[in-house]
Each structure stands twice: as C-alpha cells, then as structure tokens.
Design a protein around this motif. Structure first.
Motif, PDB file in Angstrom:
ATOM      1  N   GLU A  28       4.402  -4.069  -4.311  1.00 21.97           N
ATOM      2  CA  GLU A  28       4.110  -2.751  -3.724  1.00 21.97           C
ATOM      3  C   GLU A  28       5.391  -1.937  -3.587  1.00 21.97           C
ATOM      4  OE1 GLU A  28       0.282  -3.778  -0.834  1.00 21.97           O
ATOM      5  OE2 GLU A  28       2.312  -4.213  -0.141  1.00 21.97           O
ATOM      6  N   LEU A  29       6.428  -2.598  -3.121  1.00 27.21           N
ATOM      7  CA  LEU A  29       7.690  -1.895  -2.892  1.00 27.21           C
ATOM      8  C   LEU A  29       8.253  -1.325  -4.202  1.00 27.21           C
ATOM      9  CD1 LEU A  29      10.380  -3.148  -0.446  1.00 27.21           C
ATOM     10  CD2 LEU A  29      10.926  -1.748  -2.400  1.00 27.21           C
ATOM     11  N   VAL A  30       8.265  -2.152  -5.221  1.00 27.14           N
ATOM     12  CA  VAL A  30       8.802  -1.719  -6.517  1.00 27.14           C
ATOM     13  C   VAL A  30       7.941  -0.596  -7.104  1.00 27.14           C
ATOM     14  CG1 VAL A  30       9.109  -2.491  -8.904  1.00 27.14           C
ATOM     15  CG2 VAL A  30      10.055  -3.840  -7.025  1.00 27.14           C
ATOM     16  N   ASP A  31       6.618  -0.733  -7.011  1.00 24.39           N
ATOM     17  CA  ASP A  31       5.723   0.309  -7.535  1.00 24.39           C
ATOM     18  C   ASP A  31       5.933   1.641  -6.820  1.00 24.39           C
ATOM     19  OD1 ASP A  31       4.659  -1.418  -9.356  1.00 24.39           O
ATOM     20  OD2 ASP A  31       2.844  -1.875  -8.204  1.00 24.39           O
ATOM     21  N   GLN A  32       6.061   1.585  -5.485  1.00 22.39           N
ATOM     22  CA  GLN A  32       6.243   2.808  -4.698  1.00 22.39           C
ATOM     23  C   GLN A  32       7.578   3.472  -5.017  1.00 22.39           C
ATOM     24  OE1 GLN A  32       4.334   4.090  -1.861  1.00 22.39           O
ATOM     25  NE2 GLN A  32       2.649   2.803  -2.554  1.00 22.39           N
ATOM     26  N   LEU A  33       8.588   2.665  -5.210  1.00 20.94           N
ATOM     27  CA  LEU A  33       9.918   3.206  -5.502  1.00 20.94           C
ATOM     28  C   LEU A  33       9.923   3.855  -6.887  1.00 20.94           C
ATOM     29  CD1 LEU A  33      12.831   3.440  -4.422  1.00 20.94           C
ATOM     30  CD2 LEU A  33      13.294   1.180  -5.398  1.00 20.94           C
ATOM     31  N   HIS A  34       9.295   3.190  -7.828  1.00 22.87           N
ATOM     32  CA  HIS A  34       9.199   3.741  -9.182  1.00 22.87           C
ATOM     33  C   HIS A  34       8.399   5.048  -9.180  1.00 22.87           C
ATOM     34  CE1 HIS A  34       8.846   4.032 -13.463  1.00 22.87           C
ATOM     35  NE2 HIS A  34       7.552   3.849 -13.448  1.00 22.87           N
ATOM     36  N   ALA A  35       7.381   5.113  -8.330  1.00 20.63           N
ATOM     37  CA  ALA A  35       6.515   6.305  -8.283  1.00 20.63           C
ATOM     38  C   ALA A  35       7.132   7.449  -7.481  1.00 20.63           C
ATOM     39  CB  ALA A  35       5.162   5.930  -7.667  1.00 20.63           C
TER      40      ALA A  35
END
Ligand SMILES: [Zn+2]
Ligand SMILES: [Zn+2]
Length: 202
Positions: A28-35
């Motif tokens: 979740e953290l990586v996805d949110q940061l990428h987004a």
C-alpha cells in the motif's frame, strides 16, 4: 549565492504494519507513493524495527520515481527518537545518549519527533546532539507543535515534518521539502544543513 531549490517532498515519519500499532502494508505504501503527484520520498520509521523498511525498499525497486529512506523510531527511556540513514537497530534497552552515539558512528541523522506530545522527550532535547526537530506532527496539538518550533529556534536546529501515519488516511498529511537531489545521502546532508522546509497537505 546558490539559490535554494526545494526539489524533494518527503514524508519523514511513516509507520508500516511492522510497527505493531500501524496498519499500512509495504505494498500500500509503495503504491500510494508512486501514485502521489509530488511526494516522492518517504522515511520508514517503524517502532524499533527495520523490517518494514526492508520490505518497502524491496517493492520500491520496481518504480523509478520513488525514494525510500531507512529509519527507525527508537524507544528510549523517556520517549521516542527517530534515526535516519541506518539499516540496523541499536541494542535495547537504549539510552538517548547511546542511540545518538550509535547513529553518529554510522553517519545517520537524529530527529526528535513530537518533543512535547505523549512519548516526546521534551526539554531533554536541549541537552543532546540531535540534527533536527519535528515541528509539525499531525498527531500533536497545534500548541505542542508550536512549542516544538520554539524549541528548534531556541537551540538552533532545522525544522522538519512527517505525517506519523499509522493508517492510509493519515499518510502525507505533513511532509518536508528538501533542497537536495533524490538520493538518500544528499537528503540526509540537506537535513543536517537545514536546507529543509515544513509543509502540510491539509
Ligand atoms: Zn513517536
Ligand atoms: Zn511515529
């Protein structure tokens, strides 16, 4: 004179589920940061463990636009101390002084989080060699944050901010603009040198 260029927007205080009291998964953290449109860096600061950082940085390798900074929110006798740039835990139980020595020996950065909130080290901050003070923490009151800012001014330390997120909704509420390249050591150097500005998405 060199002009400041606060090119990086970084949340310097985020927890993952490895903290025990947090819910955010590394994915979740990586996805949110990428987004995210402009926050492209995060310091993983789990309580007394580096496992969250290890998982997050593994997943982050698939994305070129994001940067993960290793960190730990270390429990000391009277509160919390954040150390950045270090991929191992100090031995426990730790005194503030021993955590600071441990960090300096490894060229890391010491940040005092939420000094006047619960589990903040308060006025002890004046007697130790930290590199920066967290003056904007969304889980602290306005008054506690203001006191932290006054402390930073009094002892002449750079001011930084982080969301202290334990859940997805809390992520990115506060962050730090850094005059640096998107590279861990350059960012750590900029924090030490005060090339930072606190910011909020609220
Ligand atoms: Zn804390
Ligand atoms: Zn925290």
């Amino acid at each position: 004179m060199r002009k400041n260029n606060f090119a990086q927007a970084i949340d310097l205080h985020v927890h993952t589920k490895f903290s025990g009291d947090a819910k955010i998964t590394p994915k979740e953290l990586v996805d949110q940061l990428h987004a995210h449109p402009f926050i492209k860096g995060v310091a993983i600061t789990d309580h007394d463990t580096i496992r969250g950082y290890e998982e997050v940085s593994k997943l982050a390798k698939a994305f070129e636009d994001i940067l993960i900074i290793p960190g730990i929110e270390v429990s000391v006798e009277n509160g919390h101390i954040i150390i950045l740039g270090i991929e191992e835990c100090p031995t426990y139980p730790s005194s503030i002084e021993s955590v600071i020595d441990f960090t300096k020996e490894r060229s890391g950065v010491v940040i005092i989080p939420h000094p006047y909130r619960e589990l903040g080290i308060g006025d002890t901050s004046e007697d130790i060699e930290a590199d920066a003070i967290e003056v904007l923490n969304p889980n602290a009151t306005q008054e506690e944050n203001k006191k932290a800012e006054n402390l930073a001014r009094k002892i002449n330390l750079p001011c930084v901010a982080g969301s202290d997120a334990h859940s997805l909704q809390e992520m990115w509420l506060a962050y730090t603009k850094v005059d640096a390249k998107q590279e861990v050591n350059d960012i750590l150097r900029a924090i030490k040198n005060g090339r930072v500005k606190v910011a909020s998405t609220r």
